[in-house]
Enzyme design. Structure first.
Site, PDB file in Angstrom:
ATOM      1  N   VAL A  11       0.839  -1.195   0.000  1.00  0.00           N
ATOM      2  CA  VAL A  11       0.000   0.000   0.000  1.00  0.00           C
ATOM      3  C   VAL A  11       0.880   1.254   0.000  1.00  0.00           C
ATOM      4  O   VAL A  11       0.593   2.221  -0.709  1.00  0.00           O
ATOM      5  CB  VAL A  11      -0.982  -0.007   1.195  1.00  0.00           C
ATOM      6  CG1 VAL A  11      -1.782   1.292   1.255  1.00  0.00           C
ATOM      7  CG2 VAL A  11      -1.927  -1.198   1.104  1.00  0.00           C
ATOM      8  N   CYS A  12       1.956   1.232   0.762  1.00  0.00           N
ATOM      9  CA  CYS A  12       2.863   2.387   0.813  1.00  0.00           C
ATOM     10  C   CYS A  12       3.522   2.624  -0.544  1.00  0.00           C
ATOM     11  O   CYS A  12       3.655   3.769  -0.991  1.00  0.00           O
ATOM     12  CB  CYS A  12       3.922   2.185   1.896  1.00  0.00           C
ATOM     13  SG  CYS A  12       3.234   1.986   3.548  1.00  0.00           S
ATOM     14  N   ASP A  13       3.929   1.559  -1.193  1.00  0.00           N
ATOM     15  CA  ASP A  13       4.498   1.643  -2.529  1.00  0.00           C
ATOM     16  C   ASP A  13       3.484   2.265  -3.490  1.00  0.00           C
ATOM     17  O   ASP A  13       3.795   3.200  -4.230  1.00  0.00           O
ATOM     18  CB  ASP A  13       4.891   0.228  -2.985  1.00  0.00           C
ATOM     19  CG  ASP A  13       5.460   0.187  -4.397  1.00  0.00           C
ATOM     20  OD1 ASP A  13       6.665  -0.032  -4.536  1.00  0.00           O
ATOM     21  OD2 ASP A  13       4.678   0.350  -5.365  1.00  0.00           O
TER      22      ASP A  13
END
Length: 166
Positions: free
Chosen positions: A59-61
């Site tokens: 999700v951060c990517d």
């Protein structure tokens, strides 16, 4: 304070919650070359600050890539991605991802940003997923504390807020 969970587990947030209309709190984080970066270093621009728990997760990517794509289309908007990852890990990720429009900054050393914006997850020593837009006069114009740390932020609302703050 905002209520945040991470993988369903309630987190204790440390620091002071920021609200729309507040003067943006100053902070000191580290660039990938270990040089200090403060709010004043981006003075005169609109700042979209994308906060992620760890750049090395899915999700951060995706969040970092999405704001990178959007940043290329916005004038006078600086996108900053802040996490508690080490600067070395952020630099490696940026090189592998080939991203140029997002600056990754580390709050690992002092947790200065975490405390100033109320997003330090005490139990994990990571930053809670959130998005802040700060206008060129250092006023907070948009705040999103994402309720579940593994969920995506509201990308469209954040981008619209950055456009409106310009």
């Amino acid at each position: 304070m905002a209520n945040v969970t991470f993988k369903g587990n309630p987190m204790t947030l440390i620091g002071d919650e920021v609200k729309v209309g507040d003067k943006a709190p100053d902070f000191t984080v580290l660039a990938n070359d270990l040089s200090p970066v403060t709010l004043a270093d981006t003075a005169g621009k609109v700042r979209l600050i994308s906060v992620v728990p760890s750049i090395d997760t899915g999700v951060c990517d995706a969040q970092t890539r999405r704001f990178n794509e959007e940043a290329a289309q916005l004038d006078n908007v600086e996108v900053l991605t802040i996490s508690a990852d080490l600067p070395f890990a952020q630099k490696r990720w940026c090189a592998a991802a080939g991203l140029e429009n997002v600056k990754t900054l580390s709050d690992h050393r002092d947790f200065s940003f975490a405390q100033a914006y109320g997003i330090g997850m005490q139990e994990l020593r990571l930053l809670a997923r959130s998005v802040f837009v700060i206008d060129s006069s250092d006023t907070v114009t948009y705040v999103e504390y994402v309720g579940e740390g593994t969920d995506h932020p509201d990308y469209a609302a954040a981008i619209e807020a950055a456009k409106a703050a310009n």
